[in-house]
Design an enzyme around this catalytic site. Structure first.
Site, short mmCIF file in Angstrom:
data_model
loop_
_atom_site.label_atom_id
_atom_site.label_comp_id
_atom_site.label_asym_id
_atom_site.label_seq_id
_atom_site.Cartn_x
_atom_site.Cartn_y
_atom_site.Cartn_z
CD GLU A 1 -3.13 0.80 2.11
OE1 GLU A 1 -4.10 1.57 2.05
OE2 GLU A 1 -3.08 -0.16 2.86
CG ASP A 2 -0.47 4.62 0.65
OD1 ASP A 2 -1.35 4.01 0.04
OD2 ASP A 2 -0.71 5.47 1.52
CB CYS B 1 -6.12 3.52 -1.45
SG CYS B 1 -6.94 4.63 -0.29
CG ASP C 1 -2.66 1.16 -2.97
OD1 ASP C 1 -1.46 1.46 -2.87
OD2 ASP C 1 -3.50 1.41 -2.08
CG HIS C 2 -1.71 4.87 -4.52
ND1 HIS C 2 -0.93 5.57 -3.63
CD2 HIS C 2 -2.77 4.43 -3.81
CE1 HIS C 2 -1.49 5.56 -2.45
NE2 HIS C 2 -2.62 4.87 -2.52
#
Length: 605
Positions: free
Chosen positions: A15-16, A54, A216-217
């Site tokens: 995540e992130d 997200c 996710d990014h």
């Protein structure tokens, strides 16, 4: 495909988490397991998420559909309805006989029940729970790299003096500290990956399982997450196939230079499982041998981020990033309550308020250029805008055409105001309901910021379609003082147009550039609790763009918004209340943890 020829699939999502790994050339990374995975797999050098935050990006990762195709999935924290026929990849793989699990984040930005699409979606979900002999798709999400991981001061494992500070950020201890702290959490992600791979080996499944790793990014330092530069969209993407499935991909150790989007992962999963890729999925499978750097494109979008509405679109090829800012009158540096919990954001704004920033660092706090173009090889921080450079005219024209074609191809809903009755995959495609080409003709003119476009905007104000009228009003607002002579026309809009999303930019123009006190009163009225949250947010953002003394007579309305139950209305109201009371500092407590709604959809921005 016969059952014994189908791979198991393990998909690990950080995540992130940008690709600050050893295998991506980061000298400070401690990522031995990811590096080993890269050596026995294919590394995509230029993989990008569909959105820089997200919830919209995870909508794309679940459906294979761009979030802007199915509003309001394009906004941060929304609940988009998707058509009943639009099946997600776990539903398709379940029909193909796969045991499908998700551990455990969802945050799909849609009215989907995770229990209905997964065999199991929980912190206990695991391939080990599958029926005997069933192939599996197991998704594991690692939350430890989330941006909130840098909110708590701790001693970083990487020396802050060692990290490189991007050119757009000030070189302060707070900025260096946040950059350095994230490496500890990336190392924890690597350990998480290593444990899952060890479990595969212990279960005797490594030779039958394709492993995919991505994020996710991007993120997490300022001007990364939520923004359409590489730092917000660039993600790791590694696909490692065992011997029996290796022929589906380029040779091990290959590094793919072509730009690809993570929206291509869902069709890849369906393809690997032996299914037919459904027509609604908007990307091609990555299970292929050839990737053309000259042809590969990755598109990205930004609409409302938390309490700040915006419209930005981008396209990236293997070298260049092209961006269109459809709200050029708004700076990037608008306060976001959650993001400002990071010391680096606070430090950056302190430097801006004190006048200590150089022009590159201060650009974040000024109105955006309408169009941006960056050579990411020569300018990896993306601070030298090449728009208008004759040496790059062909690149600019090529990417502009590609972006326009993409917006039409995906039927981009993001030019509709949030909450419009036309939003949605099917509703927006009903004949006559959303004249996107006509809308884009006006919206593209906004990005040009040319006073010669004023007649186009005035004509748009008479259009029978409310969305076209809205963009005409935004165009006049973006021209600013150049359109002050249109006060009478704007007053007619404010007084007569039935759509609040047309009225708000017209009223802001009158308030900012004609000193119209009644226009401020109109905006205050539209920010009141009688209106839907998207209308209130637009009105509060318009009020925030005014001098605080102009808004001070309406303090009671702002104070009511600052205590609202809606998280983003409350955040916008609290920030504006600090401003009109003259007490704001970058450390002001705009975001309130005690009133934050944690849900199964996922916590945090």
């Amino acid at each position: 495909m016969p059952p014994d020829q189908r791979p198991n699939i393990l998909w690990i999502v950080g995540e992130d988490c940008p690709p600050r790994f050893g295998c991506y050339g980061d000298p400070h990374a401690r990522t031995p397991h990811l590096d080993a995975l890269a050596r026995r797999g294919v590394v995509f050098e230029h993989a990008f998420s569909a959105a820089p935050v997200c919830a919209p990006s995870r909508f794309a990762l679940l459906t294979g559909v761009a979030p802007e195709s199915n509003a309001p999935a394009n906004h941060q924290r929304a609940r988009a309805e998707i058509p009943g026929w639009m099946r997600t990849y776990p539903e398709i793989l379940r029909d193909l006989g796969y045991y499908c699990t998700n551990n455990a984040k969802t945050d799909y930005n849609a009215t989907l029940d995770p229990a209905a699409i997964w065999h199991e979606s929980s912190p206990d979900a695991h391939w080990r729970n599958r029926p005997a002999g069933a192939p599996f798709l197991a998704v594991f999400n690692f939350d430890g790299t989330h941006e909130s991981s840098v909110f708590t001061p701790e001693t970083p494992e990487v020396a802050p003096t060692a990290v490189r500070v991007p050119a757009y950020l000030p070189d302060t201890p707070a900025v260096r500290g946040d950059l350095a702290r994230h490496y500890r959490h990336i190392a924890n992600l690597d350990a998480f990956v290593g444990e899952l791979l060890a479990q595969l080996t212990a279960d005797g499944l490594a030779g039958d399982t394709i492993v995919i790793h991505t994020s996710d990014h991007g993120g997490v330092h300022p001007r990364s997450k939520r923004f359409l530069y590489d730092e917000g969209l660039h993600v790791p993407l590694i696909i490692a196939a065992p011997d029996r499935f290796a022929a589906r991909f380029p040779a091990r150790g290959t590094r793919i230079e072509a730009a690809v989007s993570t929206i291509r992962i869902p069709p890849t999963l369906v393809d690997l499982a032996g299914g037919e890729i459904p027509g609604h999925m908007q990307g091609l499978s990555l299970a292929q041998q050839a990737f053309d750097p000259a042809a590969g494109l990755a598109f990205g979008m930004r609409n409302r981020m938390d309490e700040r509405p915006d419209v930005i679109r981008t396209v990236r090829d293997a070298r260049y990033r092209y961006i269109r800012n459809y709200h050029p009158h708004r700076p990037h540096g608008r306060h976001l309550g959650f993001a400002w919990l990071a010391a680096a954001y606070q430090s950056w704004e302190e430097g801006h308020r004190a006048g200590r920033l150089d022009p590159v660092q201060d650009a974040f706090w000024r109105p955006k250029p309408g169009v941006e173009l960056y050579d990411t090889v020569r300018d990896p921080d993306q601070v030298v805008n090449l728009v208008g450079d004759p040496h790059h005219a062909a690149v600019e024209e090529r990417l502009a055409r590609a972006l326009r074609a993409h917006l039409l191809a995906v039927h981009d809903n993001g030019f509709l105001p949030e909450g419009s009755p036309v939003e949605g995959y099917e509703r927006s495609r009903e004949p006559g309901r959303y004249p996107l080409e006509r809308v884009l003709d006006v919206a593209d003119a906004v990005t040009r910021q040319d006073p010669a476009e004023l007649p186009r905007f005035l004509r748009a104000l008479d259009d029978p379609d409310a969305t076209v009228r809205r963009w005409g009003a935004i165009g006049i607002l973006a021209l600013g003082a150049a359109a002050t002579e249109q006060a009478a026309r704007l007053r007619a809009v404010v007084g007569n147009d039935p759509d609040p999303f047309v009225v708000i930019p017209a009223a802001e123009s009158l308030a900012r550039f004609a000193g119209d006190e009644n226009a401020v009163a109109v905006l205050s009225g539209l920010s009141a609790a009688a209106h839907p949250a998207p209308v209130r947010l637009e009105a509060l953002n318009a009020l925030t763009a005014l001098p605080p003394e102009h808004v001070r007579p309406f303090r009671d309305t702002v104070a009511a918004a600052a205590d609202d139950d809606h998280e983003y209305v409350r955040g916008a109201g609290r920030y504006l209340l600090f401003q009109i009371e003259g007490t704001y500092t970058p450390q002001s407590p705009v975001f309130l943890w005690e009133r934050f709604a944690f849900t199964a959809q996922g916590a945090g921005s």
